[in-house]
Design a protein around this motif. Structure first.
Motif, PDB file in Angstrom:
ATOM      1  N   LEU A  50       0.834  -1.209   0.000  1.00 56.57           N
ATOM      2  CA  LEU A  50       0.000   0.000   0.000  1.00 56.57           C
ATOM      3  C   LEU A  50       0.869   1.260   0.000  1.00 56.57           C
ATOM      4  O   LEU A  50       0.424   2.345   0.379  1.00 56.57           O
ATOM      5  N   ASN A  51       2.136   1.085  -0.389  1.00 60.97           N
ATOM      6  CA  ASN A  51       3.096   2.199  -0.433  1.00 60.97           C
ATOM      7  C   ASN A  51       3.539   2.330  -1.888  1.00 60.97           C
ATOM      8  O   ASN A  51       4.197   1.435  -2.426  1.00 60.97           O
ATOM      9  N   ILE A  52       3.139   3.423  -2.541  1.00 60.58           N
ATOM     10  CA  ILE A  52       3.314   3.488  -4.005  1.00 60.58           C
ATOM     11  C   ILE A  52       4.163   4.681  -4.462  1.00 60.58           C
ATOM     12  O   ILE A  52       4.366   5.648  -3.721  1.00 60.58           O
ATOM     13  N   MET A  53       4.605   4.561  -5.689  1.00 58.67           N
ATOM     14  CA  MET A  53       5.406   5.622  -6.320  1.00 58.67           C
ATOM     15  C   MET A  53       4.789   5.929  -7.686  1.00 58.67           C
ATOM     16  O   MET A  53       4.395   5.007  -8.411  1.00 58.67           O
ATOM     17  N   TRP A  66       1.288   6.568   0.755  1.00 61.03           N
ATOM     18  CA  TRP A  66       1.044   5.264   1.373  1.00 61.03           C
ATOM     19  C   TRP A  66      -0.225   5.281   2.214  1.00 61.03           C
ATOM     20  O   TRP A  66      -0.726   6.347   2.578  1.00 61.03           O
ATOM     21  N   ALA A  67      -0.704   4.084   2.482  1.00 61.88           N
ATOM     22  CA  ALA A  67      -1.949   3.937   3.231  1.00 61.88           C
ATOM     23  C   ALA A  67      -1.849   2.706   4.122  1.00 61.88           C
ATOM     24  O   ALA A  67      -0.952   1.875   3.950  1.00 61.88           O
ATOM     25  N   VAL A  68      -2.759   2.612   5.070  1.00 61.66           N
ATOM     26  CA  VAL A  68      -2.857   1.416   5.916  1.00 61.66           C
ATOM     27  C   VAL A  68      -4.328   1.017   6.029  1.00 61.66           C
ATOM     28  O   VAL A  68      -5.216   1.862   5.895  1.00 61.66           O
ATOM     29  N   PRO A  69      -4.584  -0.281   6.288  1.00 61.59           N
ATOM     30  CA  PRO A  69      -5.969  -0.730   6.472  1.00 61.59           C
ATOM     31  C   PRO A  69      -6.297  -0.830   7.969  1.00 61.59           C
ATOM     32  O   PRO A  69      -5.502  -1.338   8.749  1.00 61.59           O
TER      33      PRO A  69
END
Ligand SMILES: CC(C)(COP(=O)(O)OP(=O)(O)OC[C@H]1O[C@@H](n2cnc3c(N)ncnc32)[C@H](O)[C@@H]1OP(=O)(O)O)[C@@H](O)C(=O)NCCC(=O)NCCS
Length: 251
Positions: A50-53, A66-69
């Motif tokens: 969930l961590n993107i470029m 980035w994100a978290v659930p």
């Protein structure tokens, strides 16, 4: 010009590229949140998908986020207190084997020199698009308003609702979320708490802090409280909760 979405760890970027991407994004004291430090390692490891470029022309990293659930009941009362509580809930929920239902967008950076060109909207759209793979129907973001440092004395509850004559949020970063359909649902006055010794705060702020009291600091969304007797500086950072609709268009 092409723009691709990759995992952050899809390749190992040269340090110079990453330095350019992150340069000046946050004040030095952003990493002085002691509670967040306890969780961030596991966040990076467990939620790396969930961590993107965003990569331009297959070579320039122009934005990252980035994100978290987490599990969230959809009620305001059940919201995390902010950023730090979000990553705590993500880590503890994962450890406990809970099924998450809400994707929380926790970070977004556009390369300096490339801001104001719509890359942030691309990035947020890509981050929201991660919700189904994370098993999430709801999407939230504890937004760190970029114009708040100009108004460190104004309560976040007030600032969050300031609008321009056209009805759009006054804050540029809140405005980007709003343009994508995000709704301001709550203030998060205690999203993060940064602490350090007086000497550390003097280094981070570039200011002399000779006496106990409240200080307006460079880049600060709120004020820094210094207690010279305790040799402690405490800064509590406010955010704004924004809720986004999911891929079905449901809020
Ligand atoms: C917040 C951030 C991701 C926004 O990226 P962006 O690409 O500038 O976003 P947008 O292109 O959607 O621009 C948003 C608005 O800010 C304005 N803006 C962008 N850069 C600006 C700048 N340097 N100075 C003044 N205004 C600026 C844009 O004109 C736009 O205003 P508009 O609504 O009137 O068009 C980026 O500024 C950034 O990386 N900041 C540092 C890290 C950060 O604070 N991240 C957010 C918290 S995690």
């Amino acid at each position: 010009m092409s723009l691709a979405v990759e995992r952050f760890d899809a390749r190992s970027w040269p340090a110079s590229e990453l330095d350019q991407l992150f340069e000046g994004a946050f004040p030095p004291y952003i990493t002085a949140d002691q509670e967040a430090k306890a969780y961030i390692g596991r966040v990076r490891e467990w939620f790396a998908d969930l961590n993107i470029m965003l990569v331009e022309d297959d070579q320039v990293p122009v934005a990252t986020g980035w994100a978290v659930p987490i599990g969230w009941n959809g009620n305001l009362a059940g919201l995390p207190t902010g950023y730090t509580d979000t990553i705590r809930r993500a880590v503890e929920g994962h450890e406990a084997g809970e099924r998450p239902d809400t994707l929380v967008i926790c970070g977004a950076i556009v390369r300096p020199g490339r801001t104001g060109q719509g890359l942030a909207a691309h990035l947020l759209t890509a981050l929201r698009g991660l919700a189904p793979q994370a098993g999430c129907q709801r999407i939230l973001a504890p937004v760190r308003p970029t114009l708040k440092p100009a108004y460190p004395l104004i309560p976040i509850e007030t600032f969050a609702h300031w609008t321009r004559p056209d009805g759009a949020p006054l804050d540029p970063w809140l405005r980007t979320h709003w343009r994508l359909g995000g709704k301001i649902i709550a203030a998060a006055p205690r999203s993060q708490t940064m602490t350090g010794t007086v000497a550390e705060w003097e280094t981070w702020t570039g200011m002399a802090l000779p006496a106990t009291g409240d200080y307006v600091i460079p880049g600060g969304l709120s004020i820094l409280h210094v207690d010279t007797g305790e040799d402690l500086g405490t800064y509590t950072e406010p955010n704004v909760w924004v809720r986004h609709s999911n891929h079905h268009g449901d809020l």
